[in-house]
Design a protein around this motif. Structure first.
Motif, PDB file in Angstrom:
ATOM      1  N   GLN A 225       0.817  -1.217   0.000  1.00 51.26           N
ATOM      2  CA  GLN A 225       0.000   0.000   0.000  1.00 51.26           C
ATOM      3  C   GLN A 225       0.855   1.273   0.000  1.00 51.26           C
ATOM      4  O   GLN A 225       0.322   2.369  -0.144  1.00 51.26           O
ATOM      5  N   VAL A 226       2.161   1.104   0.191  1.00 53.59           N
ATOM      6  CA  VAL A 226       3.054   2.260   0.210  1.00 53.59           C
ATOM      7  C   VAL A 226       3.420   2.613  -1.228  1.00 53.59           C
ATOM      8  O   VAL A 226       4.352   2.048  -1.818  1.00 53.59           O
ATOM      9  N   THR A 227       2.697   3.539  -1.804  1.00 49.68           N
ATOM     10  CA  THR A 227       2.910   3.886  -3.211  1.00 49.68           C
ATOM     11  C   THR A 227       4.279   4.503  -3.461  1.00 49.68           C
ATOM     12  O   THR A 227       4.765   4.501  -4.597  1.00 49.68           O
ATOM     13  N   ALA A 228       4.927   5.019  -2.401  1.00 51.20           N
ATOM     14  CA  ALA A 228       6.247   5.612  -2.563  1.00 51.20           C
ATOM     15  C   ALA A 228       7.283   4.584  -3.011  1.00 51.20           C
ATOM     16  O   ALA A 228       8.335   4.941  -3.545  1.00 51.20           O
ATOM     17  N   LEU A 229       6.996   3.302  -2.811  1.00 52.09           N
ATOM     18  CA  LEU A 229       7.923   2.260  -3.244  1.00 52.09           C
ATOM     19  C   LEU A 229       7.947   2.113  -4.765  1.00 52.09           C
ATOM     20  O   LEU A 229       8.868   1.489  -5.308  1.00 52.09           O
ATOM     21  N   GLY A 230       6.950   2.636  -5.420  1.00 54.94           N
ATOM     22  CA  GLY A 230       6.929   2.604  -6.880  1.00 54.94           C
ATOM     23  C   GLY A 230       6.962   1.195  -7.451  1.00 54.94           C
ATOM     24  O   GLY A 230       6.225   0.311  -7.008  1.00 54.94           O
ATOM     25  N   ALA A 238       2.238  -9.838  -2.407  1.00 55.66           N
ATOM     26  CA  ALA A 238       0.960  -9.209  -2.105  1.00 55.66           C
ATOM     27  C   ALA A 238       0.479  -8.303  -3.231  1.00 55.66           C
ATOM     28  O   ALA A 238      -0.726  -8.063  -3.375  1.00 55.66           O
ATOM     29  N   HIS A 239       1.406  -7.794  -4.020  1.00 53.04           N
ATOM     30  CA  HIS A 239       1.036  -6.878  -5.097  1.00 53.04           C
ATOM     31  C   HIS A 239       0.177  -7.573  -6.143  1.00 53.04           C
ATOM     32  O   HIS A 239      -0.601  -6.917  -6.859  1.00 53.04           O
ATOM     33  N   TRP A 240       0.269  -8.894  -6.227  1.00 57.46           N
ATOM     34  CA  TRP A 240      -0.427  -9.640  -7.269  1.00 57.46           C
ATOM     35  C   TRP A 240      -1.552 -10.510  -6.724  1.00 57.46           C
ATOM     36  O   TRP A 240      -2.114 -11.316  -7.463  1.00 57.46           O
ATOM     37  N   GLN A 241      -1.884 -10.368  -5.448  1.00 57.72           N
ATOM     38  CA  GLN A 241      -2.835 -11.309  -4.860  1.00 57.72           C
ATOM     39  C   GLN A 241      -4.238 -11.202  -5.445  1.00 57.72           C
ATOM     40  O   GLN A 241      -5.017 -12.158  -5.384  1.00 57.72           O
ATOM     41  N   TYR A 242      -4.587 -10.036  -6.002  1.00 58.79           N
ATOM     42  CA  TYR A 242      -5.907  -9.886  -6.621  1.00 58.79           C
ATOM     43  C   TYR A 242      -5.825  -9.821  -8.145  1.00 58.79           C
ATOM     44  O   TYR A 242      -6.760  -9.349  -8.795  1.00 58.79           O
TER      45      TYR A 242
END
Length: 286
Positions: A225-230, A238-242
């Motif tokens: 959820q930390v968009t600053a990580l780019g 977790a980025h691909w779980q959905y």
């Protein structure tokens, strides 16, 4: 107990030690297995009751269509909604439990050294434990959508799957898409399974292995959820779980699910390799 090669004996076959059916029977009879099965079976009934109390969710939308707003459109929509609300956390728990409460539970019962003295080769013990853990995890993943599909069909009827992006899928196609979604959810949870399994080989506390796997999975969700990580978020499972949402549109899109599966499997292979390597050198005294 240090790792040693058992002396050959008449009739001894390493591959016949700790049969999968024996390990599966032991795990099936455990109370936590029955509790997990009961929770996953009851969840669809709880959702039906919640919709009955709260009213048709489609009347509460503000012009934005989502899986939740179409939950009562058909049994297929209800099953998809059940997967949506449970994939992020609820389904993580049985995976972590079945794979984390494997080697560590034997150590906590002081029975691990006796298994190795049987003699059960260490690699064989880990392989049996991991295989049964993954099978039970897959069964948990399959149980929820099957019960949800049956309960949803009884409550809302058998019909096409109304897609959040517009349009609908015929009931037969909807079942195939839901099967694909369920398979992807299982693959995406392989990271949690491997993490719990690795922790189970380095600790004698089953709750530590299970809790550690769940906790680190939650940390991964928070970091995503930390968009600053780019672009760094793309290396987080977790980025691909959905990414399975790509299966719930008129034209099936594979790219997101393929990327998510590759990330999950890569992490899982590394963690399982660490588990086997570390346990082979471990001094087992429990």
């Amino acid at each position: 107990m240090t790792a040693t090669t058992p002396a050959a004996a008449p009739g001894y076959r390493a591959r016949r030690t700790l049969p999968l059916r024996v390990e599966a029977r032991r795990q099936l009879r455990r109370r936590r297995t029955l509790v997990i099965g009961a929770i996953l079976t009851l969840l669809p009934f709880v959702l039906v009751a919640a919709f009955a109390i709260g009213g048709d969710p489609s009347t509460r939308n503000s012009g934005r269509i989502s899986l939740m707003t179409t939950a009562t459109a058909s049994g297929a929509n209800f099953a998809a909604t059940a997967l949506f609300v449970s994939a992020g956390f609820l389904l993580v728990v049985p995976v972590a439990l079945f794979c984390g409460d494997t080697v560590a539970s034997e150590a906590s019962w002081a029975s691990l050294r006796y298994l190795l003295a049987a003699p059960v080769p260490r690699a064989r013990l880990l392989l049996s434990k991991l295989t049964v853990g993954l099978v039970f995890s897959a069964a948990a993943m399959l149980l929820l959508p099957l019960v949800a599909l049956a309960v949803g069909t009884a409550a809302y009827g058998w019909g096409p799957l109304q897609l959040p992006t517009g349009g609908a899928l015929a009931p037969g196609d909807a079942v195939l898409r839901l099967a694909l979604v369920t398979g992807y959810v299982f693959v995406s949870q392989l990271v949690t399974a491997a993490l719990a399994f690795w922790l189970s080989t380095v600790t004698d506390a089953p709750l530590g292995a299970v809790g550690g796997a769940v906790g680190l999975t939650i940390v991964g969700n928070v970091l995503d959820q930390v968009t600053a990580l780019g672009d760094w978020r793309a290396v987080l499972p977790a980025h691909w779980q959905y990414a399975w949402a790509d299966a719930l549109q008129p034209q099936l899109e594979w790219s997101g699910m393929l990327q998510g599966a590759s990330v999950s499997v890569s992490y899982a292979l590394v963690l399982v390799a660490l588990a086997f390597r570390g346990f082979a050198r471990k001094d087992v005294v429990s």
